[in-house]
Design an enzyme around this catalytic site. Structure first.
Site, short mmCIF file in Angstrom:
data_model
loop_
_atom_site.label_atom_id
_atom_site.label_comp_id
_atom_site.label_asym_id
_atom_site.label_seq_id
_atom_site.Cartn_x
_atom_site.Cartn_y
_atom_site.Cartn_z
N ARG A 63 0.85 -1.20 0.00
CA ARG A 63 0.00 0.00 0.00
C ARG A 63 0.89 1.25 0.00
NH1 ARG A 63 -1.96 2.08 4.63
NH2 ARG A 63 -2.21 0.00 5.54
N ASP A 190 -6.88 17.74 -15.34
CA ASP A 190 -7.22 16.34 -15.62
C ASP A 190 -6.93 16.12 -17.11
OD1 ASP A 190 -9.91 14.14 -14.70
OD2 ASP A 190 -8.51 13.98 -16.37
C1 LIG Z 1 -17.14 5.79 -16.63
C2 LIG Z 1 -16.00 6.73 -16.40
C3 LIG Z 1 -15.76 7.85 -17.15
N1 LIG Z 1 -14.82 8.75 -16.78
C4 LIG Z 1 -14.03 8.70 -15.74
C5 LIG Z 1 -13.14 9.86 -15.49
C6 LIG Z 1 -12.44 9.97 -14.27
C7 LIG Z 1 -12.57 8.89 -13.19
O1 LIG Z 1 -11.74 7.80 -13.55
P1 LIG Z 1 -12.04 6.32 -12.99
O2 LIG Z 1 -13.33 5.85 -13.67
O3 LIG Z 1 -12.17 6.39 -11.49
O4 LIG Z 1 -10.82 5.54 -13.45
C8 LIG Z 1 -11.62 11.06 -14.05
N2 LIG Z 1 -11.49 12.04 -14.98
C9 LIG Z 1 -12.15 11.98 -16.16
C10 LIG Z 1 -11.97 13.10 -17.16
C11 LIG Z 1 -12.99 10.89 -16.46
O5 LIG Z 1 -13.64 10.86 -17.63
C12 LIG Z 1 -16.51 8.23 -18.37
O6 LIG Z 1 -16.56 9.45 -18.65
O7 LIG Z 1 -17.00 7.35 -19.12
#
Ligand SMILES: C/C=C(/N=C/c1c(COP(=O)(O)O)cnc(C)c1O)C(=O)O
Length: 400
Positions: A63, A190
């Site tokens: 971890r 992001d």
């Molecule tokens: C189902 C998930 C989608 N997205 C996720 C996402 C995350 C979150 O990432 P995890 O899903 O926790 O790996 C963080 N940052 C961005 C710009 C994202 O699009 C989707 O949009 O389809």
């Protein structure tokens, strides 16, 4: 060997394949071993104490870090031009570990009005519950950001291009203006939609980059993971506070291995995703059933010039609205045969989803209106299939 440390900087694809791994240290194994272990033995009681005290390098417990994970982190930092990186169990694990580490009750953050649904939910149902103030602004207008900054502001957070409506922000300009107001404020970008193959926010003045590695970095729809990249001190803090103790969102060694496998073709895949997405976007734009197409690679797109300036390619994500609105959008989706009706993005498979009722359903309808997620929007993650096969499926849906 970190090839780039020996000669002038090696090419991106060379570093995406080699950086951070030396087969000499692993019995000549061409690919990084997967350390399927929860814990590591110490030579002596003193060594164990020294490692916990940070007086001696070396693994302790998975971890806190794992050799397979560390190779991935070295590589991600190299590719994003950061000092260090932390790999996590999911993109939300990366974002939440960063937020919980860097924020405390009474702090203020500025965020773009359109965020991935669960990022919005983390703010609304997480940060706010713990006394953190949020100002949502249109980060495409830098003046709105600077007008929202105050003496308690700790972070400015946005996605560029935005999921799902593909607005693009001027990362350099935002970073310059925010740091002019207060150099301690961290600008967090992001970079999921672009990846470092297309855009490197740290080179444009941002302080931290977060990723859903689930998407293009892994690139094959077979894992969930995340990453934070930035300066060594901040990443260390996020690792030992936000990750170790507050979220526990640790990445599995096998997942770290799979992401490194994905990174080997990242540049190739982003080129192909972008090439195909532009063709599809142009055809959608010309189609009589389509009201509007959002894609920063279209010369008519309001963000075209800025995207050209800060992105080397236009990426594989696009969105559009049909003239018949939401009902037409759903009918379109239900006619698709090869293209999958699925959330997530960045896979070899082309995926199609309806943000308002799926990825952005964490917003109420009123909030969606205010935050720029329209009810009729359909999002496409353009995959690696043949462009005519993708278009044939889309056209069939449009004829419906
Ligand atoms: C189902 C998930 C989608 N997205 C996720 C996402 C995350 C979150 O990432 P995890 O899903 O926790 O790996 C963080 N940052 C961005 C710009 C994202 O699009 C989707 O949009 O389809």
């Amino acid at each position: 060997k970190n090839i780039s440390s020996k000669a002038p900087k090696a090419a991106f694809s060379t570093r995406a394949i080699h950086s951070g791994y030396d087969s000499d240290t692993e019995n000549g194994a061409l690919t990084p071993p997967i350390y399927m272990t929860s814990t590591f033995a110490f030579d002596s009681a003193e060594q164990g104490g020294a490692r916990f005290a940070g007086e001696e390098e070396g693994p302790i417990y998975s971890r806190l870090g794992n050799p397979t994970q560390s190779i991935l982190e070295t590589r991600l930092a190299d590719l994003e031009e950061g000092e260090a990186a932390l790999a996590t169990a999911s993109g939300m694990g990366a974002i939440s570990a960063a937020f919980w580490t860097l924020l405390a009750a009474g702090d203020h953050i500025v965020a773009d009005k359109t965020l991935y649904g669960c990022t919005f939910a983390l703010i609304e149902h997480g940060l706010k519950k713990f006394g953190i103030e949020v100002s949502y602004v249109d980060c495409c207008n830098v003046e709105e950001i600077t007008a929202a900054l105050n003496e308690n502001t700790k972070l400015v957070y946005f996605e560029s291009p935005v999921n799902p409506n593909l607005r693009v922000m001027d990362i350099q300009k935002i970073s310059d203006e925010v740091h002019r107001f207060n150099s301690e404020i961290k600008v967090i970008v992001d970079n999921t939609y672009c990846t470092p193959a297309i855009q490197q926010p740290l080179m444009l003045g941002a302080d931290l980059v977060v990723h859903s590695a689930t998407k293009y970095l892994g690139g094959h729809g077979d894992l969930i993971a995340g990453a934070v990249v930035g300066d060594a001190e901040t990443i260390q803090r996020i690792r030992f506070e936000g990750l170790k103790d507050m979220t526990g969102a640790v990445i599995a060694p096998m997942t770290a291995f799979l992401i490194m496998r994905g990174l080997k073709t990242l540049e190739l895949r982003m080129q192909r995703h972008s090439e195909t997405a532009l063709i599809i976007a142009e055809r959608l734009q010309q189609h009589p059933a389509v009201e509007v197409t959002y894609y920063p690679g279209l010369p008519t797109d309001p963000y075209y010039d800025l995207a050209k300036q800060q992105m080397s390619l236009s990426g594989g994500m696009l969105a559009f609205e049909l003239k018949g609105g939401l009902e037409a959008g759903k009918s379109f989706m239900n006619k698709l045969q090869m293209i999958k009706r699925a959330v997530s993005l960045g896979d070899a498979e082309t995926l199609c989803q309806h943000p308002a009722s799926m990825t952005h359903s964490t917003y109420t309808p009123e909030q969606r209106l205010a935050h720029g997620v329209s009810e009729g929007l359909v999002r496409l993650s353009i995959g690696l299939e043949g462009v005519e096969d993708i278009w044939q499926d889309i056209e069939r849906g449009l004829l419906a």
